[in-house]
Motif scaffolding. Structure first.
Motif, mmCIF file in Angstrom:
data_model
loop_
_atom_site.group_PDB
_atom_site.id
_atom_site.type_symbol
_atom_site.label_atom_id
_atom_site.label_comp_id
_atom_site.label_asym_id
_atom_site.label_seq_id
_atom_site.Cartn_x
_atom_site.Cartn_y
_atom_site.Cartn_z
ATOM 1 N N GLU A 294 0.813 -1.219 0.000
ATOM 2 C CA GLU A 294 0.000 0.000 0.000
ATOM 3 C C GLU A 294 0.847 1.270 0.000
ATOM 4 O OE1 GLU A 294 -2.565 -3.274 1.497
ATOM 5 O OE2 GLU A 294 -0.497 -2.635 1.859
ATOM 6 N N ASN A 295 2.078 1.163 0.461
ATOM 7 C CA ASN A 295 2.941 2.339 0.536
ATOM 8 C C ASN A 295 3.737 2.596 -0.743
ATOM 9 O OD1 ASN A 295 2.244 3.208 3.143
ATOM 10 N ND2 ASN A 295 3.604 1.701 4.085
ATOM 11 N N TYR A 296 3.399 1.880 -1.819
ATOM 12 C CA TYR A 296 4.105 2.089 -3.089
ATOM 13 C C TYR A 296 3.929 3.521 -3.600
ATOM 14 C CZ TYR A 296 -0.051 2.083 -6.155
ATOM 15 O OH TYR A 296 -1.218 2.405 -6.798
ATOM 16 N N THR A 297 2.846 4.177 -3.197
ATOM 17 C CA THR A 297 2.579 5.547 -3.652
ATOM 18 C C THR A 297 3.565 6.558 -3.078
ATOM 19 O OG1 THR A 297 1.007 5.881 -1.840
ATOM 20 C CG2 THR A 297 0.121 5.092 -3.941
ATOM 21 N N LYS A 298 4.354 6.166 -2.095
ATOM 22 C CA LYS A 298 5.307 7.091 -1.473
ATOM 23 C C LYS A 298 6.511 7.352 -2.370
ATOM 24 C CE LYS A 298 2.678 6.947 2.176
ATOM 25 N NZ LYS A 298 1.762 8.058 2.486
ATOM 26 N N ASN A 300 7.816 8.966 -5.438
ATOM 27 C CA ASN A 300 7.539 9.944 -6.490
ATOM 28 C C ASN A 300 8.833 10.429 -7.131
ATOM 29 O OD1 ASN A 300 8.568 11.434 -4.408
ATOM 30 N ND2 ASN A 300 6.791 12.766 -4.134
ATOM 31 N N TRP A 304 10.046 2.845 -11.780
ATOM 32 C CA TRP A 304 9.879 1.483 -11.282
ATOM 33 C C TRP A 304 10.560 0.483 -12.196
ATOM 34 C CZ3 TRP A 304 7.761 0.077 -6.670
ATOM 35 C CH2 TRP A 304 7.048 1.065 -5.971
ATOM 36 N N TYR A 317 -2.249 -2.737 -7.429
ATOM 37 C CA TYR A 317 -1.587 -1.483 -7.077
ATOM 38 C C TYR A 317 -1.071 -0.867 -8.373
ATOM 39 C CZ TYR A 317 -1.774 -3.873 -2.600
ATOM 40 O OH TYR A 317 -2.198 -4.558 -1.487
ATOM 41 N N ILE A 319 0.525 0.991 -11.289
ATOM 42 C CA ILE A 319 1.685 1.813 -11.657
ATOM 43 C C ILE A 319 1.584 2.067 -13.157
ATOM 44 C CG2 ILE A 319 4.196 1.938 -11.803
ATOM 45 C CD1 ILE A 319 4.357 0.123 -9.371
ATOM 46 N N LYS A 323 5.562 5.607 -15.550
ATOM 47 C CA LYS A 323 6.390 5.582 -14.349
ATOM 48 C C LYS A 323 7.285 4.341 -14.273
ATOM 49 C CE LYS A 323 3.224 8.413 -11.619
ATOM 50 N NZ LYS A 323 2.418 8.528 -10.371
#
Length: 326
Positions: A294-298, A300, A304, A317, A319, A323
């Motif tokens: 869930e913290n993959y959005t951190k 920026n 990837w 999730y 992506i 990106k």
């Protein structure tokens, strides 16, 4: 950029029957891998060495950890391919990508890809209780402050933070373990730690002597978040026996990274193993409770890796292609 190899564990083919990953085509997989961590006594070293062993055990590839100068040096080592994996924080990662790394000014380190979120790095100050220092404003003029290894997240940002808060200091670098010893011996006044919690060196210190873990006031936290790529963070009182109440500080996110040229299937299996076994990761270090998908959005900052992005996208999730490193 000198590093020191500290762990090397080889695992034989008996793992082939235990792991579905072994059954696939591994012709382009490396025979071994090494992850860049940081100094002993810090969270990167404990987290990175334990994670490398966990991956090696389950994927049947010899793996280990290497002591380095921390996030900034790890970016350089992974970019050049001297190391295939490393741990970094978003601030040093951004500076390295932009060509602003003090280790190689002008070199844009853009062959580094994100793999998975790790945890937040709180910035906190520790002093001996006998010093009477209980706040940042109490730090005496000209105090000697330990900022961790040269080029580390703490060394990159904490001196600037201290200057922003009006602290006049003498700078000292070293491993967290060494600086903890210097603090205990009265050779430095405070240590400015930036590492995942609980920090091994702090936990060791408070077993041996009385320490004060110093947070930030509302005004200090607002000033720092307005000037640096950090967010407000609260260290739970249960983290250290020296804390009687939660400690307000600031923090920066950490991510595991990989050289962008590493095989997609290998990075996919590593990401899958790590993201689907958080209980095992937490057994390596408590900070890994935040090593969840869930913290993959951190992230920026880093592109990837296609292998990591494939696992996240397969598991809901999202992506975007823009990106993902192409």
């Amino acid at each position: 950029m000198k590093t020191q190899s500290v762990i090397a564990m080889a695992f034989v083919s008996t793992f082939a029957a235990a792991s579905p990953a072994i059954a696939q085509d591994r012709s382009d997989w490396p025979d071994n891998f090494t992850v860049g961590t940081a100094s002993q006594g810090g969270t990167y070293f404990a987290y990175g060495s334990g994670w490398a062993n966990f991956v090696a055990e389950n994927l049947g590839v010899s793996g280990g950890a290497e002591i380095t100068g921390g996030p900034m040096q790890n970016m350089a080592l992974v970019h050049t391919g001297d190391l295939k994996f490393g741990l970094t924080t978003m601030g040093p990662a951004q500076e390295s990508i932009d060509g602003n790394s003090p280790l190689a000014p002008g070199m844009k380190m853009d062959n580094v890809c994100a793999m998975f979120p790790m945890y937040e790095t709180p910035f906190s100050v520790t002093a001996l209780s006998s010093s009477g220092i209980t706040s940042i404003s109490d730090i005496p003029d000209g105090a000697t402050i330990g900022f961790g290894p040269a080029g580390s997240t703490s060394d990159t940002y904490f001196p600037r933070i201290m200057e922003t808060l009006g602290v006049n200091f003498e700078r000292r670098n070293g491993s967290w373990s060494d600086l903890g010893g210097q603090l205990q011996d009265g050779l430095i006044d405070v240590v400015a730690f930036a590492a995942g919690i609980p920090i091994p060196a702090v936990s060791q210190l408070e077993v041996q002597t009385d320490v004060t873990i110093i947070g930030m006031t509302d005004e200090e936290a607002k000033k720092v978040t307005a000037n640096f790529p950090v967010s407000e963070f609260t260290i739970p009182a249960s983290t250290y026996q020296s804390l009687n109440e939660p400690s307000r500080v600031v923090s920066m996110w950490n991510f595991a990274m990989v050289n962008c040229d590493m095989p997609e299937s290998f990075v996919y299996e590593i990401t899958k193993l790590t993201m689907e076994n958080n209980d095992k990761m937490v057994s390596i270090h408590k900070a890994a409770k935040n090593s969840i998908p869930e913290n993959y959005t951190k992230n920026n900052v880093l592109p990837w890796h296609p292998g990591a992005a494939r696992w996240f996208n397969e598991n809901g999730y999202t992506i975007e292609d823009s990106k993902i490193n192409q």
